[in-house]
Design a protein around this motif. Structure first.
Motif, short mmCIF file in Angstrom:
data_model
loop_
_atom_site.label_atom_id
_atom_site.label_comp_id
_atom_site.label_asym_id
_atom_site.label_seq_id
_atom_site.Cartn_x
_atom_site.Cartn_y
_atom_site.Cartn_z
N GLY A 57 37.71 39.23 43.80
CA GLY A 57 37.17 38.81 42.51
C GLY A 57 36.68 39.99 41.68
O GLY A 57 36.82 40.01 40.46
N ASN A 58 36.10 40.99 42.34
CA ASN A 58 35.55 42.16 41.63
C ASN A 58 36.60 42.99 40.91
O ASN A 58 36.28 43.75 40.00
N LEU A 113 34.87 32.61 41.77
CA LEU A 113 35.10 34.06 41.93
C LEU A 113 34.16 34.64 42.99
O LEU A 113 34.52 35.56 43.72
N GLU A 114 32.95 34.09 43.06
CA GLU A 114 32.02 34.54 44.11
C GLU A 114 32.62 34.31 45.48
O GLU A 114 32.51 35.16 46.37
N SER A 115 33.27 33.16 45.64
CA SER A 115 33.88 32.87 46.94
C SER A 115 35.06 33.80 47.22
O SER A 115 35.56 33.88 48.33
N ALA A 118 33.56 38.23 44.29
CA ALA A 118 33.04 38.82 43.06
C ALA A 118 31.52 38.93 43.14
O ALA A 118 30.84 37.97 43.49
N THR A 119 31.01 40.11 42.82
CA THR A 119 29.55 40.29 42.84
C THR A 119 29.04 40.67 41.45
O THR A 119 27.87 40.94 41.27
N ARG A 120 29.94 40.75 40.50
CA ARG A 120 29.50 41.08 39.14
C ARG A 120 30.08 40.05 38.17
O ARG A 120 30.96 39.26 38.55
#
Ligand code: FE2
Lengths: 607, 152
Positions: A57-58, A113-115, A118-120
């Motif tokens: 995701g990032n 997206l976190e899953s 993604a962290t941002r």
């Protein structure tokens, strides 16, 4: 730049990944969840497209959602303001989902997206619904410039748009607005004839050749005020979709002599005549709109998208009679394609990057944009499960499949990348001999478990298309209908009953010749799908005919298979004779007994 | 035909046939039971405070039955939880409908009346159409920032 496109919450949710303007992967959520037309947020499709490119995701630079949810919400509120106190049922049905999910789309996307790691925060964009359709029609097309026509049920407010594409720019020029919609008009008749809205439209199209256009004048007189430029208003006194959970009501019943047909009941001549009549009206509307689009833009090429663009009979007529020299139709013309369109729209808008178009090749990669599985993965699976199979490669592989087709076997194909869009184009297909007079009935009743009137489509070698059909150009996405060449046809027996007419031999390729001597054609070329092309070549070498039946690899109500495991399950549940998984060929007679506790037909809702 | 290289991440995402089925997400049984006991204990305590011994004993008794069920027959406890979850969803949906219906009548019906009096029809339902064309000009976009908005 990596852009994720998403369409969701109406029907056929999907995700697509565009990297530097190239469509890298795209898939509908239904293929993974195994729920036909799944409208839920496409979490699994998002995970797949990212995995296909080896991204997390990032790594994404932007996410594009295919419509503007708040504008759509505004339209729904306006609709209820206009019909209250009627409409309360649809209001209380629709609102919980809006309040719970549809108004919080950024949060839904963030969670998905976190899953995926993604962290941002990833920038989020919202093109309009028809802008996404238009982008999906023009950007992947082979044309440097073209008129664009998008036709569907409804997006935010627009139901139809005319646009102009030049280089890397798409401009929407004109629109028609809800509730006046060609898609909803066609869906109203789909509903009235007892088929499911948003999935039964192609059945209505298949039924049309059995009928007479007996109701065409009634439709023009009472239901639609059609202008010379193709725009129109519908007489909303006859339609219920503004205020009720149904498409039509008492007005339709009065007009067409009785209540709507109930699902699965016997089809009568009335439904066939209604199907034919609305098909004729639809074609007339599309032709007039196309002429208007031609006048507005002055272009000689036309790009089409939106659910109505899947009406391949009308597309065929547009190609023959319309003002445009050439046509390109987005293969995922429905809302799934909005995911691709939204991502492409944002790529061109944010980057103003040049776009190259050679006038011949599109950039949809033959719609083979889904997952594929390696032979080593398949071999592991087959060994672990104890399913006997023979591995073959190259010409031997194609010859073996051609031999089986020639010997009247029905063969399931699951190889290469899965198709994006509603059509199976040879990688998730069931194939059979187009020359066989029995094959249509065998496939409808023993393999697909569906209505016997429904025709099958042919796949044929691109270089031989004009040997079989009155068509001399490629139709790689099965979106054009043309007549079988008269010298291949047999005169009809007009006195025969409907049942007999279905089973009459109409040509020397009877299994793909519809009752009106038409066929929905897929042409296959060596570059786009070499493996499928080789099968057709091997068949041609063997039989002299480079043509076969191609139907989607599923049973009625089931999404098209995705994995080899889905394919094996469908193979064992039906009366298919052989299954191709990558380079492995499985014979039904050698497989262990298939044991299922419950009736698997209950797994799928009839469509 | 040419076989593709194995893309293990795609296979793991799309076709994890050889992985053990993922455990159903959520808390372990003992935590779920503990939470339920605390909630029921608190409710029983409230009834006790308000001097309702009948209800206190009823809730307390139910809590004991659920506790025994969790210890002696965890599967049956799981079924009970699933049933309660379905019941809660049904209650939630019924309540939503009960709230939305009066809201519809209070807000939408008067609005419709006002529109009717002012002869405004947002749906433009006049039939046949009073104009020669039903095409409307599309309002062109004003810059990239419009794409950040969820409304036109
Ligand atoms: Fe659409």
């Amino acid at each position: 730049m990596k852009i994720l496109g998403i369409s969701a919450f109406y029907h056929d949710s999907a995700a697509a990944l565009v990297i530097d303007g190239e469509i890298v992967a795209a898939a509908q959520e239904e293929r993974f969840t195994r729920i036909k037309h799944d409208a839920a947020f496409p979490s699994q499709a998002v995970r797949y497209v990212l995995a296909e490119a080896g991204l997390s995701g990032n790594d994404l630079d932007a996410v594009a959602f295919y419509e503007k949810p708040l504008t759509k919400f505004h339209r729904i509120l306006q609709t209820h303001f206009s019909v209250a106190p009627r409409g309360w049922r649809s209001f209380v049905m629709a609102m919980p989902l809006w309040l719970k999910q549809k108004l919080w789309i950024p949060m839904e996307i963030e969670a998905a997206l976190e899953s995926c790691g993604a962290t941002r925060e990833i920038p989020l964009y919202f093109p309009e619904h028809h802008e996404s359709h238009a982008a999906s029609a023009f950007y992947p097309s082979p044309f440097e410039r073209a008129a664009i026509l998008t036709l569907d049920g409804v997006g935010e407010w627009a139901t139809t748009t005319i646009g102009h594409g030049q280089g890397n720019d798409v401009k929407i020029l004109e629109e028609m607005r809800f509730p006046h919609s060609l898609g909803l008009l066609y869906s109203a008749f789909t509903y009235f004839c007892g088929f499911k809205v948003n999935s039964g439209e192609y059945k209505l199209m298949g039924l049309a050749p059995y009928g007479e256009p007996r109701y065409t004048e009634t439709i023009y007189e009472h239901l639609i005020d059609l202008k010379s430029d193709g725009s129109f208003v519908l007489n909303m006194e006859y339609f219920e979709y503004l205020s009720e959970l149904t498409m039509t009501g008492a007005g339709f019943e009065r007009l067409f002599g009785g209540p709507a047909r109930t699902a699965e009941s016997e089809l009568t001549q009335r439904e066939m005549d209604l199907a034919r009549s609305i098909q004729e009206v639809t074609e007339e509307v599309v032709l007039r709109m196309a002429r208007h689009a031609h006048q507005r833009t002055g272009e000689s090429a036309l790009c089409l998208a939106g659910g109505v663009a899947l009406n391949c009979v009308s597309n065929g007529r547009l190609l023959r009679e319309g003002p445009f020299d050439t046509l390109w139709i987005q293969p995922a013309a429905g809302d799934a394609g909005g995911a691709v369109g939204a991502a492409l729209c944002m790529w061109h808008t944010l980057n103003d990057a040049p776009r190259s178009a050679d006038g011949i090749h599109d950039s949809m990669s033959g719609a083979y944009l889904g997952p594929e599985f390696s032979d080593s993965d398949i071999e592991q699976f087959l060994q672990a499960k104890g399913y006997p199979a023979t591995q073959m490669t190259g010409a031997e592989w194609a010859d073996e499949i051609a031999r089986r087709v020639d010997e009247q076997q029905v063969v399931g194909l699951c190889h290469g990348r899965m198709e994006f869009g509603p059509r199976a184009l040879g990688n998730r297909s069931i194939i059979g001999d187009a020359r066989s007079p029995q094959m249509q009935s065998v496939m409808n009743l023993k393999i697909k478990y569906r209505e016997s009137f429904r025709p099958f489509a042919p796949s044929c070698l691109v270089e031989r298309v004009s040997d079989y059909f009155e068509l001399d150009e490629p139709s790689p996405y099965m979106l054009l209908v043309a007549q079988v060449r008269p010298d291949r046809c047999v005169a009809p027996d007009e006195s025969a009953s409907l049942r007999d007419r279905i089973h009459q031999v109409r040509s020397d390729v009877p299994a793909i010749t519809h009752v009106d001597y038409s066929a929905r054609i897929q042409t296959v070329d060596r570059t786009t799908n070499p493996a499928y092309y080789e099968i057709l070549k091997a068949l041609e070498k063997r039989t002299g005919e480079g043509i076969l039946i191609n139907t989607s690899f599923n049973v009625r109500g089931e999404p098209i298979v995705c994995t080899p495991e889905d394919a094996y399950r469908c193979f064992m549940r039906t009366e298919m004779d052989a299954l191709v998984l990558g380079s492995f060929i499985l014979d039904k007679s050698q497989q262990p007994e298939w044991d299922e506790k419950d009736d698997w037909r209950n797994d799928f809702q009839l469509d | 035909m040419k076989s593709p290289e194995s893309n293990s991440s795609v296979r793991d995402v799309v076709w994890p046939w050889d992985h053990a089925p993922t455990a159903v997400s959520g808390r372990p049984l003992w935590q779920r039971v503990l939470i339920q006991m605390c909630v029921m204990g608190a409710i029983a305590g409230l009834f006790f405070l308000f001097d309702k011994p009948g209800m206190t004993y009823f809730i307390g008794g139910l809590a004991v039955i659920f506790l025994l069920l969790a210890i002696l027959a965890p599967l049956a406890y799981g079924r009970k939880e699933a049933w309660l979850r379905r019941f809660a969803i049904w209650v939630g949906s019924a309540l939503t409908h009960l709230l939305l219906l009066p809201f519809y009548w209070i807000c939408f019906v008067p609005a419709r009346l006002i529109l009717s009096v002012r002869r405004i029809d947002p749906m433009a339902r006049e039939f046949p159409a009073p104009t020669d064309t039903c095409w409307h000009a599309h309002s062109s976009r004003q810059g990239k920032d419009t794409y950040k908005r969820q409304y036109s």
